[in-house]
Scaffold this motif. Structure first.
Motif, PDB file in Angstrom:
ATOM      1  N   VAL A 182       0.762  -1.113   0.006  1.00  0.00           N
ATOM      2  CA  VAL A 182      -0.013   0.001   0.150  1.00  0.00           C
ATOM      3  C   VAL A 182       0.772   1.071  -0.093  1.00  0.00           C
ATOM      4  O   VAL A 182       1.799   1.442   0.958  1.00  0.00           O
ATOM      5  CB  VAL A 182      -0.895   0.063   1.130  1.00  0.00           C
ATOM      6  N   HIS A 183       0.569   2.030  -0.987  1.00  0.00           N
ATOM      7  CA  HIS A 183       1.326   3.521  -1.143  1.00  0.00           C
ATOM      8  C   HIS A 183       0.437   4.468  -0.298  1.00  0.00           C
ATOM      9  O   HIS A 183      -0.829   4.343  -0.756  1.00  0.00           O
ATOM     10  CB  HIS A 183       1.549   3.767  -2.623  1.00  0.00           C
ATOM     11  N   ARG A 184       0.969   5.170   0.558  1.00  0.00           N
ATOM     12  CA  ARG A 184       0.273   6.027   1.408  1.00  0.00           C
ATOM     13  C   ARG A 184       0.907   7.510   1.423  1.00  0.00           C
ATOM     14  O   ARG A 184       2.237   7.494   1.476  1.00  0.00           O
ATOM     15  CB  ARG A 184      -0.009   5.691   2.682  1.00  0.00           C
ATOM     16  N   ILE A 185       0.112   8.565   1.352  1.00  0.00           N
ATOM     17  CA  ILE A 185       0.770   9.945   1.420  1.00  0.00           C
ATOM     18  C   ILE A 185       0.565  10.364   3.104  1.00  0.00           C
ATOM     19  O   ILE A 185      -0.671   9.873   3.565  1.00  0.00           O
ATOM     20  CB  ILE A 185       0.000  10.948   0.428  1.00  0.00           C
ATOM     21  N   GLN A 186       1.196  11.244   3.573  1.00  0.00           N
ATOM     22  CA  GLN A 186       0.945  11.788   5.003  1.00  0.00           C
ATOM     23  C   GLN A 186       1.578  12.966   4.958  1.00  0.00           C
ATOM     24  O   GLN A 186       2.340  13.514   4.310  1.00  0.00           O
ATOM     25  CB  GLN A 186       1.551  10.819   5.990  1.00  0.00           C
ATOM     26  N   ARG A 187       0.985  13.832   6.082  1.00  0.00           N
ATOM     27  CA  ARG A 187       1.248  14.956   6.356  1.00  0.00           C
ATOM     28  C   ARG A 187       2.828  15.200   7.006  1.00  0.00           C
ATOM     29  O   ARG A 187       3.591  16.214   6.604  1.00  0.00           O
ATOM     30  CB  ARG A 187       0.412  15.672   7.147  1.00  0.00           C
ATOM     31  N   GLU A 188       3.111  14.262   7.683  1.00  0.00           N
ATOM     32  CA  GLU A 188       4.391  14.543   8.617  1.00  0.00           C
ATOM     33  C   GLU A 188       4.982  13.154   8.217  1.00  0.00           C
ATOM     34  O   GLU A 188       4.587  11.815   8.051  1.00  0.00           O
ATOM     35  CB  GLU A 188       4.261  14.376  10.023  1.00  0.00           C
ATOM     36  N   GLU A 189       6.482  13.204   8.322  1.00  0.00           N
ATOM     37  CA  GLU A 189       7.410  12.140   8.041  1.00  0.00           C
ATOM     38  C   GLU A 189       7.415  11.479   9.317  1.00  0.00           C
ATOM     39  O   GLU A 189       7.524  11.951  10.565  1.00  0.00           O
ATOM     40  CB  GLU A 189       8.819  12.845   7.850  1.00  0.00           C
ATOM     41  N   THR A 190       7.237  10.086   9.235  1.00  0.00           N
ATOM     42  CA  THR A 190       7.554   8.919  10.380  1.00  0.00           C
ATOM     43  C   THR A 190       8.957   8.412  10.269  1.00  0.00           C
ATOM     44  O   THR A 190       9.704   8.331   9.309  1.00  0.00           O
ATOM     45  CB  THR A 190       6.646   7.835   9.949  1.00  0.00           C
ATOM     46  N   PRO A 191       9.199   8.369  11.412  1.00  0.00           N
ATOM     47  CA  PRO A 191      10.906   7.837  11.692  1.00  0.00           C
ATOM     48  C   PRO A 191      10.988   6.390  11.169  1.00  0.00           C
ATOM     49  O   PRO A 191      10.277   5.582  10.812  1.00  0.00           O
ATOM     50  CB  PRO A 191      10.984   8.113  13.204  1.00  0.00           C
TER      51      PRO A 191
END
Length: 129
Positions: A120-129
């Motif tokens: 699954v390709h997902r976009i998000q607001r903040e970068e996850t570590p």
């Protein structure tokens, strides 16, 4: 009972593709849905179908919410995850699972692996570590 649900799924896909619910198009859709071959695979349990259809109802407002979030706030980060599919899924239910994941604007299924995994390709607001 699951045969009726399979017919409803095929008709829903037909109506989404044609965007026409006239009588003539509905009759063609029923004919196509009945003429399409059926696999001899597991059709799935009624409880699984009802649960998945409930998830479809929940996904519609979620899709609107995510669409507004994308418009209001930038989503600059991407991540690809591998999610496990639910066990003992029929091909029709796997299709509905992929449809649900892809229906929401922030996610899309890149690949389904036969071992029971979705990429699954997902976009998000903040970068996850």
């Amino acid at each position: 009972m699951t045969g009726y649900l399979n017919l409803i799924l095929r008709l829903t896909i037909w109506f989404l593709l044609t965007a026409d619910i006239s009588w003539a198009n509905s009759l063609m859709g029923v004919a196509v849905a009945l003429l399409l071959p059926r696999g001899a695979t597991n059709v799935g349990r009624l409880r699984d179908w009802l649960r998945t259809l409930g998830e479809v109802v929940v996904a519609i407002p979620q899709a609107y919410k995510e669409a507004f979030e994308i418009m209001l706030w930038p989503h600059r980060y991407e991540v690809v995850t591998v999610n496990r599919a639910k066990p003992r899924r029929s091909p029709s239910l796997i299709f509905l699972d992929i449809f649900l994941i892809t229906f929401t604007p922030k996610t899309i299924v890149q690949r389904y692996r036969q071992q029971g995994w979705y990429e699954v390709h997902r976009i998000q607001r903040e970068e996850t570590p």
